[in-house]
Each structure stands twice: as C-alpha cells, then as structure tokens.
Design a protein around this motif. Sequence first.
Motif, PDB file in Angstrom:
ATOM      1  N   ASP A 485     -30.819 114.893  75.883  1.00  0.00           N
ATOM      2  CA  ASP A 485     -30.649 114.673  77.303  1.00  0.00           C
ATOM      3  C   ASP A 485     -32.000 114.344  77.945  1.00  0.00           C
ATOM      4  N   ILE A 486     -33.066 114.558  77.192  1.00  0.00           N
ATOM      5  CA  ILE A 486     -34.413 114.352  77.737  1.00  0.00           C
ATOM      6  C   ILE A 486     -35.022 113.059  77.206  1.00  0.00           C
ATOM      7  N   VAL A 487     -35.135 112.999  75.892  1.00  0.00           N
ATOM      8  CA  VAL A 487     -35.751 111.809  75.298  1.00  0.00           C
ATOM      9  C   VAL A 487     -35.326 111.682  73.834  1.00  0.00           C
ATOM     10  N   GLY A 488     -35.026 110.474  73.442  1.00  0.00           N
ATOM     11  CA  GLY A 488     -34.718 110.206  72.034  1.00  0.00           C
ATOM     12  C   GLY A 488     -33.633 111.117  71.492  1.00  0.00           C
ATOM     13  N   TRP A 489     -33.866 111.620  70.302  1.00  0.00           N
ATOM     14  CA  TRP A 489     -32.915 112.522  69.662  1.00  0.00           C
ATOM     15  C   TRP A 489     -33.265 113.962  69.973  1.00  0.00           C
ATOM     16  N   GLY A 490     -32.268 114.820  69.846  1.00  0.00           N
ATOM     17  CA  GLY A 490     -32.507 116.242  70.094  1.00  0.00           C
ATOM     18  C   GLY A 490     -31.729 117.089  69.102  1.00  0.00           C
ATOM     19  N   ALA A 526     -47.921 105.517  69.210  1.00  0.00           N
ATOM     20  CA  ALA A 526     -46.488 105.384  69.504  1.00  0.00           C
ATOM     21  C   ALA A 526     -46.032 106.496  70.446  1.00  0.00           C
ATOM     22  N   ASP A 527     -46.905 107.447  70.713  1.00  0.00           N
ATOM     23  CA  ASP A 527     -46.599 108.592  71.576  1.00  0.00           C
ATOM     24  C   ASP A 527     -45.411 109.401  71.063  1.00  0.00           C
ATOM     25  N   ILE A 528     -45.269 109.466  69.766  1.00  0.00           N
ATOM     26  CA  ILE A 528     -44.237 110.334  69.193  1.00  0.00           C
ATOM     27  C   ILE A 528     -44.812 110.956  67.915  1.00  0.00           C
ATOM     28  N   SER A 529     -44.769 112.255  67.874  1.00  0.00           N
ATOM     29  CA  SER A 529     -45.427 112.919  66.748  1.00  0.00           C
ATOM     30  C   SER A 529     -44.576 114.062  66.215  1.00  0.00           C
ATOM     31  N   TYR A 530     -44.604 114.208  64.925  1.00  0.00           N
ATOM     32  CA  TYR A 530     -43.881 115.304  64.276  1.00  0.00           C
ATOM     33  C   TYR A 530     -44.865 116.233  63.565  1.00  0.00           C
ATOM     34  N   LEU A 531     -46.119 116.185  64.000  1.00  0.00           N
ATOM     35  CA  LEU A 531     -47.137 117.025  63.364  1.00  0.00           C
ATOM     36  C   LEU A 531     -47.117 118.422  63.970  1.00  0.00           C
ATOM     37  N   LEU A 549     -34.246 120.465  62.792  1.00  0.00           N
ATOM     38  CA  LEU A 549     -35.008 121.074  63.882  1.00  0.00           C
ATOM     39  C   LEU A 549     -36.269 120.291  64.216  1.00  0.00           C
ATOM     40  N   LYS A 550     -36.599 119.331  63.410  1.00  0.00           N
ATOM     41  CA  LYS A 550     -37.751 118.504  63.751  1.00  0.00           C
ATOM     42  C   LYS A 550     -37.471 117.710  65.032  1.00  0.00           C
ATOM     43  N   PHE A 551     -36.189 117.587  65.380  1.00  0.00           N
ATOM     44  CA  PHE A 551     -35.827 116.822  66.570  1.00  0.00           C
ATOM     45  C   PHE A 551     -35.795 117.668  67.846  1.00  0.00           C
ATOM     46  N   ALA A 552     -36.089 118.960  67.732  1.00  0.00           N
ATOM     47  CA  ALA A 552     -36.086 119.797  68.932  1.00  0.00           C
ATOM     48  C   ALA A 552     -37.210 119.339  69.849  1.00  0.00           C
ATOM     49  N   ASN A 553     -36.885 119.150  71.120  1.00  0.00           N
ATOM     50  CA  ASN A 553     -37.860 118.629  72.077  1.00  0.00           C
ATOM     51  C   ASN A 553     -38.620 119.743  72.775  1.00  0.00           C
ATOM     52  N   HIS A 554     -39.653 119.320  73.489  1.00  0.00           N
ATOM     53  CA  HIS A 554     -40.528 120.275  74.163  1.00  0.00           C
ATOM     54  C   HIS A 554     -40.025 120.606  75.571  1.00  0.00           C
ATOM     55  N   SER A 555     -40.235 121.843  75.969  1.00  0.00           N
ATOM     56  CA  SER A 555     -40.034 122.212  77.368  1.00  0.00           C
ATOM     57  C   SER A 555     -40.997 123.339  77.700  1.00  0.00           C
ATOM     58  N   ASP A 590     -41.572 125.456  73.372  1.00  0.00           N
ATOM     59  CA  ASP A 590     -42.859 125.029  73.915  1.00  0.00           C
ATOM     60  C   ASP A 590     -43.748 124.593  72.756  1.00  0.00           C
ATOM     61  N   TYR A 591     -44.187 123.330  72.790  1.00  0.00           N
ATOM     62  CA  TYR A 591     -45.022 122.830  71.706  1.00  0.00           C
ATOM     63  C   TYR A 591     -46.415 123.441  71.746  1.00  0.00           C
ATOM     64  N   ARG A 592     -46.752 124.074  72.850  1.00  0.00           N
ATOM     65  CA  ARG A 592     -48.044 124.749  73.005  1.00  0.00           C
ATOM     66  C   ARG A 592     -49.225 123.832  72.740  1.00  0.00           C
ATOM     67  N   ALA A 600     -49.160 113.178  78.633  1.00  0.00           N
ATOM     68  CA  ALA A 600     -48.773 113.206  80.046  1.00  0.00           C
ATOM     69  C   ALA A 600     -47.386 113.811  80.247  1.00  0.00           C
ATOM     70  N   TRP A 601     -46.426 113.460  79.366  1.00  0.00           N
ATOM     71  CA  TRP A 601     -45.053 113.925  79.579  1.00  0.00           C
ATOM     72  C   TRP A 601     -44.938 115.438  79.482  1.00  0.00           C
ATOM     73  N   ALA A 602     -45.843 116.063  78.749  1.00  0.00           N
ATOM     74  CA  ALA A 602     -45.752 117.517  78.578  1.00  0.00           C
ATOM     75  C   ALA A 602     -46.272 118.254  79.805  1.00  0.00           C
ATOM     76  N   PRO A 605     -42.678 118.864  84.540  1.00  0.00           N
ATOM     77  CA  PRO A 605     -41.538 119.707  84.159  1.00  0.00           C
ATOM     78  C   PRO A 605     -40.470 118.861  83.479  1.00  0.00           C
ATOM     79  N   THR A 606     -39.797 119.433  82.507  1.00  0.00           N
ATOM     80  CA  THR A 606     -38.774 118.684  81.775  1.00  0.00           C
ATOM     81  C   THR A 606     -37.470 118.685  82.570  1.00  0.00           C
ATOM     82  N   ILE A 607     -37.114 117.526  83.101  1.00  0.00           N
ATOM     83  CA  ILE A 607     -35.904 117.455  83.928  1.00  0.00           C
ATOM     84  C   ILE A 607     -34.777 116.805  83.141  1.00  0.00           C
TER      85      ILE A 607
HETATM   86  C1  LIG Z   1     -40.742 116.297  67.234  1.00  0.00           C
HETATM   87  S1  LIG Z   1     -40.336 114.892  68.136  1.00  0.00           S
HETATM   88  C2  LIG Z   1     -38.842 115.375  68.927  1.00  0.00           C
HETATM   89  C3  LIG Z   1     -37.706 114.458  68.606  1.00  0.00           C
HETATM   90  C4  LIG Z   1     -37.738 113.167  69.356  1.00  0.00           C
HETATM   91  N1  LIG Z   1     -37.092 113.297  70.643  1.00  0.00           N
HETATM   92  C5  LIG Z   1     -37.072 112.063  68.543  1.00  0.00           C
HETATM   93  O1  LIG Z   1     -36.269 111.318  69.081  1.00  0.00           O
HETATM   94  O2  LIG Z   1     -37.369 111.902  67.382  1.00  0.00           O
HETATM   95  C6  LIG Z   1     -41.553 115.081  69.352  1.00  0.00           C
HETATM   96  C7  LIG Z   1     -41.697 113.870  70.217  1.00  0.00           C
HETATM   97  O3  LIG Z   1     -40.570 113.782  71.113  1.00  0.00           O
HETATM   98  C8  LIG Z   1     -41.025 113.405  72.391  1.00  0.00           C
HETATM   99  N2  LIG Z   1     -40.762 114.525  73.335  1.00  0.00           N
HETATM  100  C9  LIG Z   1     -40.477 115.789  72.996  1.00  0.00           C
HETATM  101  N3  LIG Z   1     -40.239 116.531  74.097  1.00  0.00           N
HETATM  102  C10 LIG Z   1     -40.401 115.715  75.138  1.00  0.00           C
HETATM  103  C11 LIG Z   1     -40.300 115.891  76.564  1.00  0.00           C
HETATM  104  N4  LIG Z   1     -39.995 117.056  77.097  1.00  0.00           N
HETATM  105  N5  LIG Z   1     -40.528 114.833  77.349  1.00  0.00           N
HETATM  106  C12 LIG Z   1     -40.841 113.627  76.830  1.00  0.00           C
HETATM  107  N6  LIG Z   1     -40.945 113.387  75.501  1.00  0.00           N
HETATM  108  C13 LIG Z   1     -40.726 114.414  74.668  1.00  0.00           C
HETATM  109  C14 LIG Z   1     -42.517 113.138  72.275  1.00  0.00           C
HETATM  110  O4  LIG Z   1     -42.668 111.774  72.013  1.00  0.00           O
HETATM  111  C15 LIG Z   1     -42.905 113.941  71.089  1.00  0.00           C
HETATM  112  O5  LIG Z   1     -44.043 113.423  70.446  1.00  0.00           O
END
Ligand SMILES: C[S@@+](CC[C@H](N)C(=O)[O-])C[C@H]1O[C@@H](n2cnc3c(N)ncnc32)[C@H](O)[C@@H]1O
Length: 623
Positions: A485-490, A526-531, A549-555, A590-592, A600-602, A605-607
């Motif tokens: 509901d926030i970004v990409g996959w969850g 690419a602004d997407i990291s799984y590290l 669980l690698k797809f869990a997003n940050h809040s 929380d990715y801490r 910037a996105w972190a 607040p996650t809406i």
């Molecule tokens: C571990 S991945 C999470 C899964 C990701 N949503 C996907 O589609 O593969 C972490 C990445 O998701 C994105 N992300 C996670 N939480 C986010 C948030 N609250 N707002 C914006 N982007 C977020 C960032 O690009 C981050 O580097």
Amino acid sequence: MNHPLSKVSGLVQGSEDDADKSKEVVFSRTVTLPLIERIPSYTTWIFLDRYQNSRIPWSNCSCFNINLSQNRNQRMADDQSVLGCRRIYYDHRGSEALICSDSEDDLVQLEGEKRKFSDGEDHLIRVAFLEYGIGNEVVDVLTQFVGGSSQEIQERCTMLMETDQEMEKRKKPLKEEISRDNVYLDQSLSAALDSFDNLFCRRCLVFDCRLHGCSQSPTCHTEKQIGQLVTEVDRKPCGDQCYLQACESTRNSINASHKWSNWNPLEKDLYLKGLQIFGRNSCFIARNLLPGLKTCEEVSNYMFGDGAVIPCGSSAKLNSYSNEAGRDGMDPMEPEMPAKSRIRRKRGRVRKDKVKSSRKYRQSLWRMIAEGKDIPYKQYSPCSCQSTCGKQCPCLQNGICCAQKAAKIASEGAIVLKVNVKANNAPALQINVNVIQMFAGVVGLGIDCGDGSLGGPPRRGGDSQCANMMLLLRQHQRILLAKSDIVGWGAFVKNPVNKDDYLGEYTGELISHEEADRRGKIYDRADISYLFDLNDKYVIDAYRKGDKLKFANHSANPNCYARIMLVAGDHRVGIYANEQIQAGEEIFYDYRYGPDESPAWALKPTISKTDGLRGRANKHKSR
Ligand SMILES: C[S@@+](CC[C@H](N)C(=O)[O-])C[C@H]1O[C@@H](n2cnc3c(N)ncnc32)[C@H](O)[C@@H]1O
C-alpha cells in the motif's frame, strides 16, 4: 471509426438479395478499457530459508559482468586483449551500464587487489592438479569453481606445489622411521584429519557448509586443562590386558623410552586426544581411541612413562589448538590471513568517507543504541573454555553465553557411548566433543542459550522457550507477498498474530561489508536496497536470494520490529510483532537508518493510501 479495437466486421445474414450477401457491414462501438496501474517492476529471487554465506563478489560473478562471461573474459585476459579490469554492472532499472567504481582511485585499488585463496580453495586446487595435472581445461574448470583468473590459479598452484615439496622434504627423516604398512599410521593426526578439518562444518555438522564455509577453526582446548581431567582411581580392570592387572612393580620397571619409540605419530596423537577427552584413563583411551593398536597396559605404561609428560606441542594439531586459543575473538569462518593481506584490508578501511556514503541506505540494527551505548554486534567466535566459561571468557565479555557452557554436560559416559572408532576412522573423534556441545546447546540442556539480542524484548517466547529457538526450529508465521500500500511490493501476515510473536526471518546472502559497499553503490542509485547490516563483519543482502520478509517496508510507526538474535553461534535477524496484527495486514518495521544516513522517503511519515499513517491495507486474497 474511433479506434481499431472498436471495429467489428461480418457478413449480413438472411438477406434475399445475393448481391447484398457479399456486402460487408461494419458495426461500430467504442469500448473504453479501464486504466490499470502498472504492477511494480520485479526481479525474480531465490527463496532461502536461512541466510547463505556468499564469498563470490559480484565483480567475479559472470551474470553481473556484461563485458563477457567469466571464461571468455579469462581467455581475453590471457591473450592480452583486455588490459586491467573495469567493473561494469547491469542496472536493471535504467537498463544502462554502470561503472561500479565511482573514481579512478577505486579502479586502481580494485586492480591492485590480489586474489585471496581460502584453505578449502587451496585444497581443491591441490587435488585437481594432483589428479589431472596442469592443463588449460583444468584451469578453466577451477576458475569457474574457485574464481579468479587462470593466471592466478596457475600461480597459486605453483606456490602450493613448492610449499608441499618443501614440507615433504622436512618430513622425510621422520617418515622413514615409521611403518609403511598402514597409510593412516604413517601420518600425524592433523594430517589424517586434513580434509575433515577443512571441509566439515562444526556448527552445522555437514560437509561443505554454505553458511560457514570451510577451514573453520576447531573449538579448542587448552593444554592446562589436560592436567585437570579425571585421574583413575577405584576402577575395575577393563579386561585381561588392563593395566590394573599388572603389578605396580612391573609397571615401574618399564623402559619408557623404549615404549615411546614404538609409538608412531598417529598413535601418539590419538593418545593425546584421548587424554583430552577422558583424562588419565588408560582403559577408555585404549578402548576408544587405540583399539587394535595398543592395549590398556601399553597405554598405561606410556602414560606413566614419557607419554604423560609430553606436552601438547608434540602434536602439530594440539599445537595449533593452543595457537587457536590465542585467536579468541577471531572469526572462525575466515581462514587466518597472512599479515600482508590484513594490512591491505586496514588500508581499505581508511577510506571511511566513501564507505559511509555507500552505507546510507542499509537497514542497520547492529549499531543499535542499547542502554545509551553504541554497541556493534560482534561476529561470534566460539571460545576455548572447556568446562564453564570463567570471567576471562571472551563470550561472556562480549555478552554472549556460548554453547561451550554445555561442555561439561558431555559427561565421560556419554562420550564413551558415542566414541567407538577405529584408528582409520579417526575423524569421528574430532567431532565428538563438538557434536555433544552443539547438541547440548541446541536442545538447551539447562543452560542459558544466550540469544545475544541487545537491549530489549523478546528473550523468551511462549512456554518459556528461548526466543531464538523459534528461529532455529523455523517456527514462523505464514507470510503473504502482495503489492504494498506504500511502495512496490510488501509482506503481509496471513493469520492474526499477537504482540512479540515471531513472524519469520530476514534471510539473504551473507556478504562482507566491503562487498556490500560495492553492491550498495548500485542499489543507492536505484534507491532500493535489500542490505541489512548484521554485525561488525557481515551484511545480509536479500536482493537476489531471500525470504518473503525481505519485502517488508519501512515505517517510523511500525507494527513489527527486527531483532538480531544469536542462534547456535550465528547472528540471525528475526522479525517480531510489535502489537496485535490482524490477518492480512501489511508488515512494517523500522529500518533504523542512522540520523545522517536516511534516504529522503524515510524521513517523511509513511502514509498509506487506504489507511492513513503507516498503511493497513488488507490483502486477504493476495498470495
Ligand atoms: C527491502 S525493500 C522493501 C520491498 C520493496 N517495497 C520492493 O518492492 O521490493 C526496501 C526498499 O523499499 C523501499 N521502501 C521501503 N519502505 C518504504 C517507505 N516507507 N517509503 C518509500 N519507500 C520505501 C525503499 O526503496 C527501500 O530501499
């Protein structure tokens, strides 16, 4: 005709006029297709039920080198058509080639890097060359399995052969003394256990472990403990040949030096090993370690002669154990490196500014502030304490209560039952103590298993079970993968869960910080990291391999939290519920990120689109 899709054509039916029959009638209707949002771009990934040690840097990995496949690259390098190595990666988002190194400096440094070979790789090279010789084909195959260029492999092989020859020359006088009938007796225990030492994982109890690799330091026992072991009193003779049958005076008259000369190196080493395990119990040593080779009486004579006072240093293996004892705190996964390469590493670390910038998007619990202190998780290395860990124990000092505490649980009786080996099956001995310690640690025989989590819950799960047991036994919740509901996959929970319930593990490839820096540069663009920073030595990268669980997003207002746990000596990341979560809710934690490392996105607040803050989209039907 508005749109080609809206054109429907056909023949008129039922007309009396034949001419009319052949007339084409065109109906027109406009169909508006609903606009469907593109599903997020997605790369395939491999499922891992726990993380995996990955020693191959991308720079050596053919799939990320768009230049050429490794083999072809090798050949081109051989024929001098390629000078140096420029690391080029494929950016899956922009479909463009990126040069991984940001500066020429980096390139120079990378080019200057010399391939380091682990003991296991050396072993592989040795075996291959001894069996098949130095042919191009063999070199090609080795480069595929071991990595590096063919030139490096050839150089390494030459170096290994020279070292082996040198060793052989030194051994020769000793070899001539001993019998050639028995190939095992011909060698010292350490030589007999060579491949076992290199290839067997003492933590996972498997050969060729993908997590801890080969060439692990054995769990060691220090010399001084030998003297503290059990002495033999009030025991019954173990048989006709038992030394207890022989009279005291006969025993005293034995010419110890004569007896000593009849003991070959393997027997001596086995004797010393027995002393470690059983103490001065010649019955046990003879029965379990030297069956068919020495009688109890002979062992006893030896023990009361020179054998008893021979320091552990007479055995190469034991000698190495004592050296190992001085290496507490070092990583058993990492073979001891020559001083030279360590210096090179240190130099690499000086470039801190760069490293920091490429670490900015990593989830990092390892630098979690616990009780106001900035404590990094330290890579665990089993200690050398034999019975209980004292104040000096590095495990206790590092806040880790290791499975070694269970060593005493492995009573002599238990060992005796398990150890019944012949001399040519000596490897079993090596694992015995470790196996029992592991077992005791795993089943939690009344010891604190020390989950090693810093600064907070949960140390215990339901039924007073250690929280890390859930990871060990993989008792995770069912996790669903769906569009976030926030970004990409969850990631979403399938069933309702309670506060502090264990949801699952964040798995991926286990890579070094240096390798993570290299990969991080690409992820950051690419602004997407799984590290995920695991500890002072390792980072988990779930980009290519991982769990859902690698797809869990940050809040910043999450319903879950991640916790680094110590499980059987390994740091692992568990995801736990922060509160009660309904079935189908999305998981956030929380990715801490550090204060100046947040993307910037972190910072915002996650809406959620549907549910306001943080996001609570139900995904019952998703899979
Ligand atoms: C571990 S991945 C999470 C899964 C990701 N949503 C996907 O589609 O593969 C972490 C990445 O998701 C994105 N992300 C996670 N939480 C986010 C948030 N609250 N707002 C914006 N982007 C977020 C960032 O690009 C981050 O580097």
